[in-house]
Write a protein that holds these residues in place. Sequence first.
Motif, PDB file in Angstrom:
ATOM      1  N   THR A  16       0.856  -1.161   0.022  1.00  0.00           N
ATOM      2  CA  THR A  16       0.088   0.151  -0.071  1.00  0.00           C
ATOM      3  C   THR A  16       0.803   1.202  -0.110  1.00  0.00           C
ATOM      4  O   THR A  16       2.173   1.144   0.170  1.00  0.00           O
ATOM      5  CB  THR A  16      -0.834   0.030   1.200  1.00  0.00           C
ATOM      6  N   ALA A  17       0.446   2.453  -0.078  1.00  0.00           N
ATOM      7  CA  ALA A  17       1.047   3.721   0.106  1.00  0.00           C
ATOM      8  C   ALA A  17       2.105   3.722  -1.177  1.00  0.00           C
ATOM      9  O   ALA A  17       3.328   4.162  -0.705  1.00  0.00           O
ATOM     10  CB  ALA A  17       1.544   4.037   1.111  1.00  0.00           C
ATOM     11  N   THR A  18       1.817   3.368  -2.419  1.00  0.00           N
ATOM     12  CA  THR A  18       2.770   3.654  -3.349  1.00  0.00           C
ATOM     13  C   THR A  18       3.213   5.205  -3.536  1.00  0.00           C
ATOM     14  O   THR A  18       2.428   5.997  -3.237  1.00  0.00           O
ATOM     15  CB  THR A  18       2.331   3.047  -4.628  1.00  0.00           C
ATOM     16  N   HIS A  19       4.377   5.305  -3.952  1.00  0.00           N
ATOM     17  CA  HIS A  19       5.011   6.767  -4.294  1.00  0.00           C
ATOM     18  C   HIS A  19       5.985   6.860  -5.126  1.00  0.00           C
ATOM     19  O   HIS A  19       6.557   5.547  -5.636  1.00  0.00           O
ATOM     20  CB  HIS A  19       5.342   7.140  -2.782  1.00  0.00           C
ATOM     21  N   SER A  20       6.234   7.861  -5.539  1.00  0.00           N
ATOM     22  CA  SER A  20       7.340   8.251  -6.537  1.00  0.00           C
ATOM     23  C   SER A  20       8.687   7.781  -5.818  1.00  0.00           C
ATOM     24  O   SER A  20       8.956   7.970  -4.709  1.00  0.00           O
ATOM     25  CB  SER A  20       7.464   9.710  -6.947  1.00  0.00           C
ATOM     26  N   PHE A  26      -1.958  -1.836  -3.766  1.00  0.00           N
ATOM     27  CA  PHE A  26      -3.047  -0.861  -4.039  1.00  0.00           C
ATOM     28  C   PHE A  26      -2.666   0.278  -4.139  1.00  0.00           C
ATOM     29  O   PHE A  26      -2.235   1.073  -3.154  1.00  0.00           O
ATOM     30  CB  PHE A  26      -3.873  -1.229  -2.543  1.00  0.00           C
ATOM     31  N   GLY A  27      -2.695   0.899  -5.361  1.00  0.00           N
ATOM     32  CA  GLY A  27      -1.846   2.218  -5.613  1.00  0.00           C
ATOM     33  C   GLY A  27      -1.173   2.007  -6.901  1.00  0.00           C
ATOM     34  O   GLY A  27      -0.614   1.041  -7.134  1.00  0.00           O
ATOM     35  N   ARG A  28      -1.217   3.121  -7.840  1.00  0.00           N
ATOM     36  CA  ARG A  28      -0.373   3.028  -8.913  1.00  0.00           C
ATOM     37  C   ARG A  28       0.867   3.163  -8.784  1.00  0.00           C
ATOM     38  O   ARG A  28       1.448   4.061  -7.584  1.00  0.00           O
ATOM     39  CB  ARG A  28      -0.791   4.033 -10.102  1.00  0.00           C
ATOM     40  N   PRO A  29       1.959   2.917  -9.890  1.00  0.00           N
ATOM     41  CA  PRO A  29       3.349   3.472  -9.612  1.00  0.00           C
ATOM     42  C   PRO A  29       3.402   4.991 -10.018  1.00  0.00           C
ATOM     43  O   PRO A  29       2.591   5.167 -11.139  1.00  0.00           O
ATOM     44  CB  PRO A  29       4.235   2.671 -10.692  1.00  0.00           C
ATOM     45  N   TRP A  30       3.950   5.848  -9.383  1.00  0.00           N
ATOM     46  CA  TRP A  30       3.902   7.236  -9.769  1.00  0.00           C
ATOM     47  C   TRP A  30       5.031   7.916 -10.443  1.00  0.00           C
ATOM     48  O   TRP A  30       5.088   8.974 -10.644  1.00  0.00           O
ATOM     49  CB  TRP A  30       3.465   8.142  -8.361  1.00  0.00           C
ATOM     50  N   ASP A  31       5.897   6.964 -10.672  1.00  0.00           N
ATOM     51  CA  ASP A  31       7.113   7.499 -11.456  1.00  0.00           C
ATOM     52  C   ASP A  31       6.677   7.568 -13.093  1.00  0.00           C
ATOM     53  O   ASP A  31       6.357   6.665 -13.547  1.00  0.00           O
ATOM     54  CB  ASP A  31       8.315   6.560 -11.285  1.00  0.00           C
ATOM     55  N   PRO A  32       7.224   8.535 -13.648  1.00  0.00           N
ATOM     56  CA  PRO A  32       7.004   8.443 -15.361  1.00  0.00           C
ATOM     57  C   PRO A  32       7.902   7.354 -15.884  1.00  0.00           C
ATOM     58  O   PRO A  32       9.152   7.009 -15.477  1.00  0.00           O
ATOM     59  CB  PRO A  32       7.282   9.722 -16.011  1.00  0.00           C
ATOM     60  N   GLU A  33       7.342   6.487 -16.835  1.00  0.00           N
ATOM     61  CA  GLU A  33       8.119   5.600 -17.460  1.00  0.00           C
ATOM     62  C   GLU A  33       8.510   5.858 -18.811  1.00  0.00           C
ATOM     63  O   GLU A  33       7.802   6.665 -19.595  1.00  0.00           O
ATOM     64  CB  GLU A  33       7.354   4.309 -17.862  1.00  0.00           C
ATOM     65  N   PRO A  34       9.782   5.440 -19.097  1.00  0.00           N
ATOM     66  CA  PRO A  34      10.391   6.098 -20.617  1.00  0.00           C
ATOM     67  C   PRO A  34       9.563   5.507 -21.785  1.00  0.00           C
ATOM     68  O   PRO A  34       9.109   4.355 -21.588  1.00  0.00           O
ATOM     69  CB  PRO A  34      11.835   5.486 -20.601  1.00  0.00           C
ATOM     70  N   ALA A  35       9.311   6.075 -22.788  1.00  0.00           N
ATOM     71  CA  ALA A  35       8.318   5.767 -23.836  1.00  0.00           C
ATOM     72  C   ALA A  35       9.110   4.409 -24.518  1.00  0.00           C
ATOM     73  O   ALA A  35      10.046   4.227 -24.599  1.00  0.00           O
ATOM     74  CB  ALA A  35       8.467   6.843 -25.006  1.00  0.00           C
ATOM     75  N   PRO A  43       9.018  -8.169 -15.342  1.00  0.00           N
ATOM     76  CA  PRO A  43       8.578  -6.824 -15.209  1.00  0.00           C
ATOM     77  C   PRO A  43       9.231  -5.832 -13.893  1.00  0.00           C
ATOM     78  O   PRO A  43       9.841  -6.493 -13.114  1.00  0.00           O
ATOM     79  CB  PRO A  43       6.906  -6.804 -14.812  1.00  0.00           C
ATOM     80  N   LYS A  44       9.217  -4.554 -14.522  1.00  0.00           N
ATOM     81  CA  LYS A  44       9.988  -3.645 -13.440  1.00  0.00           C
ATOM     82  C   LYS A  44       8.874  -2.585 -12.969  1.00  0.00           C
ATOM     83  O   LYS A  44       7.875  -2.760 -13.356  1.00  0.00           O
ATOM     84  CB  LYS A  44      11.009  -2.719 -14.355  1.00  0.00           C
ATOM     85  N   PRO A  45       9.307  -1.859 -11.937  1.00  0.00           N
ATOM     86  CA  PRO A  45       8.170  -0.855 -11.433  1.00  0.00           C
ATOM     87  C   PRO A  45       7.739  -0.371 -12.905  1.00  0.00           C
ATOM     88  O   PRO A  45       8.161   0.309 -13.483  1.00  0.00           O
ATOM     89  CB  PRO A  45       9.402  -0.097 -10.813  1.00  0.00           C
ATOM     90  N   GLY A  46       6.157   0.096 -12.490  1.00  0.00           N
ATOM     91  CA  GLY A  46       5.495   0.438 -13.590  1.00  0.00           C
ATOM     92  C   GLY A  46       4.903  -0.523 -14.496  1.00  0.00           C
ATOM     93  O   GLY A  46       3.859  -0.300 -14.916  1.00  0.00           O
ATOM     94  N   HIS A  47       5.326  -1.857 -14.572  1.00  0.00           N
ATOM     95  CA  HIS A  47       4.544  -2.821 -15.248  1.00  0.00           C
ATOM     96  C   HIS A  47       4.285  -4.139 -14.345  1.00  0.00           C
ATOM     97  O   HIS A  47       3.719  -4.962 -14.899  1.00  0.00           O
ATOM     98  CB  HIS A  47       5.609  -3.382 -16.069  1.00  0.00           C
ATOM     99  N   VAL A  99      -1.379  10.699  -5.453  1.00  0.00           N
ATOM    100  CA  VAL A  99      -2.802  10.414  -5.168  1.00  0.00           C
ATOM    101  C   VAL A  99      -3.418  11.976  -4.972  1.00  0.00           C
ATOM    102  O   VAL A  99      -4.339  12.323  -5.855  1.00  0.00           O
ATOM    103  CB  VAL A  99      -3.272   9.764  -3.717  1.00  0.00           C
ATOM    104  N   GLY A 100      -2.815  12.735  -4.187  1.00  0.00           N
ATOM    105  CA  GLY A 100      -3.285  14.367  -4.281  1.00  0.00           C
ATOM    106  C   GLY A 100      -3.480  14.933  -5.540  1.00  0.00           C
ATOM    107  O   GLY A 100      -4.212  15.675  -6.005  1.00  0.00           O
ATOM    108  N   ASP A 101      -2.222  14.718  -6.363  1.00  0.00           N
ATOM    109  CA  ASP A 101      -2.025  15.429  -7.582  1.00  0.00           C
ATOM    110  C   ASP A 101      -3.024  14.938  -8.426  1.00  0.00           C
ATOM    111  O   ASP A 101      -3.767  15.499  -9.323  1.00  0.00           O
ATOM    112  CB  ASP A 101      -0.745  15.250  -8.188  1.00  0.00           C
TER     113      ASP A 101
END
Length: 361
Positions: A131-135, A153-162, A175-179, A217-219
Amino acid sequence: MTQASTPTLVTVAERAGVSRQTVSNVLNSPEIVRPDTRERVLRAIDELGYRTNVVARQLRTRRSFLLGLRMPPAADGISGQVLDRFLHALTEEAQGSGLRIMLFAAADDEAEIREYENLRTTTGIDGFVLTATHSGDTRTRWLSDHDIPFATFGRPWDPEPAGRAAEASAEGVPPKPGHHAWVDIDGRAGTRAATRHLLDAGHRRIAFLGWPEGSGVGDDRHAGWLAAYEEAGLEHAVVQRAEDGVAEGTAAANRALADPGVTALVCVSDSIALGALEAVRELARSEPDRAPVAITGFDDTPVAGAVGLTSVAQPIDQVAARIVEQLRAQIDGRPEDVPDHQVLIEPRLVVRTTSRTEHRR
């Protein structure tokens, strides 16, 4: 009950009118059994008082049937309600799938990772719920690198390279973070619905009371307020930010209401909204001629219902069910059986008295 009358898989199978393997499937992989058959077997188990030999099952399968979850840090009675509900729902869903939840404590992410290592060594734990995923979340990278089943429970909040996901899939790498598997609530959709509700009621200068920037989450919830304004073709109104808490919500609302044009407040949480409610009540006493100010919260905690606060409800039961489904598939070595391993669930706006008054321009 005597030893001779102790029920076995065979007696359960005979009572339910199924094969011994079907009974085994219900106990070990219930999701692959048709619901009506599963219900018939479970009824036979209850009627006969059959109990599985957990130790024998662990030895046979080399699995512990345990999922680890870090016990969330203590929070105030309002904000902590969401994680309390999640823990209860997750425990029920896990039990229904033949799994158990093991709680553990950790002061921070690094301590949590140390507990992953310890629990894998001492209990052979099958997987983890986060829980409490964060950048910059180091937990997901560690679990991915060690090929340990987990879901968040929570998305990964780091942008992934295209193109990273496609390249990883093509190369067949883990899979790495984000996948990884995750389930989350669509906070943007929630605050968008709350803002549109207020716009439909005639409000035009609607302030957003949010958490400090940088909170994923707040953003996300702030983006929903912003989207509703853009869709309405209006200029953005006031934004005030504060740490989560009732007193902090009161202070943020007072700052927003210093603008006499503000007639409604969209709040990032019920804690902030309850503080805002106190500020609005004080404003009504000090400025009785000022128009009523509408308020919405987020989380639909029990206190929101008690005070008549309009709030965005999170379907926590659905979150827990999908997470258990994802983990069970990973543990059983059949992740392809869960087509959606990243799930965004839309919340629901519950309208109550704090937002029902229409604003006349």
